[in-house]
Design an enzyme around this catalytic site. Structure first.
Site, PDB file in Angstrom:
ATOM      1  N   SER A  52      28.322  53.055  42.835  1.00  9.78           N
ATOM      2  CA  SER A  52      27.457  52.504  41.782  1.00  9.78           C
ATOM      3  C   SER A  52      27.811  53.100  40.415  1.00  9.78           C
ATOM      4  O   SER A  52      28.340  54.212  40.325  1.00  9.78           O
ATOM      5  CB  SER A  52      25.987  52.813  42.090  1.00  9.78           C
ATOM      6  OG  SER A  52      25.650  52.358  43.373  1.00  9.78           O
TER       7      SER A  52
HETATM    8  N1  SAM Z   1      25.678  55.090  47.204  1.00  6.68           N
HETATM    9  C1  SAM Z   1      27.067  54.708  47.216  1.00  6.68           C
HETATM   10  C2  SAM Z   1      27.962  55.650  46.457  1.00  6.68           C
HETATM   11  O1  SAM Z   1      27.465  56.593  45.830  1.00  6.68           O
HETATM   12  O2  SAM Z   1      29.175  55.449  46.533  1.00  6.68           O
HETATM   13  C3  SAM Z   1      27.282  53.291  46.774  1.00  6.68           C
HETATM   14  C4  SAM Z   1      26.875  52.341  47.805  1.00  6.68           C
HETATM   15  S1  SAM Z   1      27.496  50.688  47.723  1.00  6.68           S
HETATM   16  C5  SAM Z   1      26.858  50.071  46.217  1.00  6.68           C
HETATM   17  C6  SAM Z   1      26.435  49.966  48.988  1.00  6.68           C
HETATM   18  C7  SAM Z   1      26.734  50.456  50.376  1.00  6.68           C
HETATM   19  O3  SAM Z   1      25.740  49.941  51.270  1.00  6.68           O
HETATM   20  C8  SAM Z   1      28.068  50.001  50.938  1.00  6.68           C
HETATM   21  O4  SAM Z   1      28.820  51.121  51.314  1.00  6.68           O
HETATM   22  C9  SAM Z   1      27.699  49.138  52.134  1.00  6.68           C
HETATM   23  O5  SAM Z   1      28.627  49.218  53.195  1.00  6.68           O
HETATM   24  C10 SAM Z   1      26.356  49.736  52.519  1.00  6.68           C
HETATM   25  N2  SAM Z   1      25.474  48.894  53.324  1.00  6.68           N
HETATM   26  C11 SAM Z   1      25.237  47.566  53.251  1.00  6.68           C
HETATM   27  N3  SAM Z   1      24.345  47.203  54.187  1.00  6.68           N
HETATM   28  C12 SAM Z   1      23.985  48.341  54.859  1.00  6.68           C
HETATM   29  C13 SAM Z   1      23.093  48.623  55.931  1.00  6.68           C
HETATM   30  N4  SAM Z   1      22.343  47.696  56.535  1.00  6.68           N
HETATM   31  N5  SAM Z   1      22.987  49.899  56.351  1.00  6.68           N
HETATM   32  C14 SAM Z   1      23.720  50.880  55.772  1.00  6.68           C
HETATM   33  N6  SAM Z   1      24.590  50.670  54.771  1.00  6.68           N
HETATM   34  C15 SAM Z   1      24.714  49.406  54.312  1.00  6.68           C
END
Ligand code: SAM
Length: 206
Positions: A52
């Site tokens: 993000s």
């Molecule tokens: N917080 C992260 C960072 O600091 O790099 C950024 C996260 S990215 C915007 C969103 C993440 O949510 C992705 O890695 C994606 O694979 C994960 N995601 C999507 N659906 C999910 C779920 N149901 N459970 C866990 N992770 C999920």
């Protein structure tokens, strides 16, 4: 980067400022993007996902008001950057990531940064929460959901705060949900935002 976030009004509290000054974002992005690590933009990591933008991490940390005795659940570990920042504000952080490759990346980045607090990265569907360590004082979701997953509300402690982007796959509103001691839930919008989709049982279909 931090000076710009303060000037932009995204960062206010000394604890969050110190945490963001401590965590080296360049260790959480692909090597060929290291030069862009301190610009205020989301950057690609792997599996079509992103770390993000710093202003969004700042907004979420400020809105959550995390304190050092809090147990925190993050849904969406991605690179591990956001969890590392929050771990410097909290007692412990549990982070759920649905992509095994990213869960491994987050663990590796967190170990390599060497400055994070207690973070455990778990592979799984974060729309189900992580009942093993519930309840949580704070929960935040880093992917956009069609609605608030019921398990997350259930795993939020009375007096707790949940931050989650809710809307369509193309755009969401970042919602702050407060669970009062009475169990009553109050929700307010923080900001419009665009996150990658939350995929899972209580999220979008893959
Ligand atoms: N917080 C992260 C960072 O600091 O790099 C950024 C996260 S990215 C915007 C969103 C993440 O949510 C992705 O890695 C994606 O694979 C994960 N995601 C999507 N659906 C999910 C779920 N149901 N459970 C866990 N992770 C999920």
């Amino acid at each position: 980067m931090v000076e710009r976030l303060i000037a932009g009004g995204y960062l206010r509290s000394q604890r969050v400022i110190k945490a963001m000054l401590t965590v080296p974002r360049h260790l959480f992005v692909p090597e060929d993007l290291a030069a862009q690590a301190y610009t205020d933009e989301p950057l690609p990591i792997a599996r079509g996902q992103t770390v993000s933008a710093p202003h969004m991490v700042a907004i979420m940390c400020e809105a959550l008001e995390v304190s050092e005795e809090h147990r925190v659940l993050e849904v969406g570990a991605g690179s591990g950057y956001h969890a590392c920042v929050v771990s410097l504000l909290a007692e412990e952080v549990y982070s759920i990531e649905r992509e095994p490759e990213l869960a491994e990346l987050a663990r590796k980045n967190i170990a390599r940064a060497g400055c994070c607090g207690r973070v455990s990265v778990v592979t799984g569907d974060g729309t189900l929460g992580y009942a093993e360590k519930a309840p949580y004082h704070r929960i935040y979701v880093t992917a956009g959901a069609p609605e608030i997953p019921q398990p997350l509300l259930e795993q939020l402690a009375p007096g707790g705060r949940l931050l989650i982007p809710v809307g369509t796959r193309l755009g969401q509103r970042l919602l702050l949900v407060e669970k009062l001691e009475s169990g009553e839930v109050k929700t307010r919008k923080i900001i419009d935002c665009v996150f990658v989709p939350l995929i899972g049982r209580y999220g979008w279909k893959p």
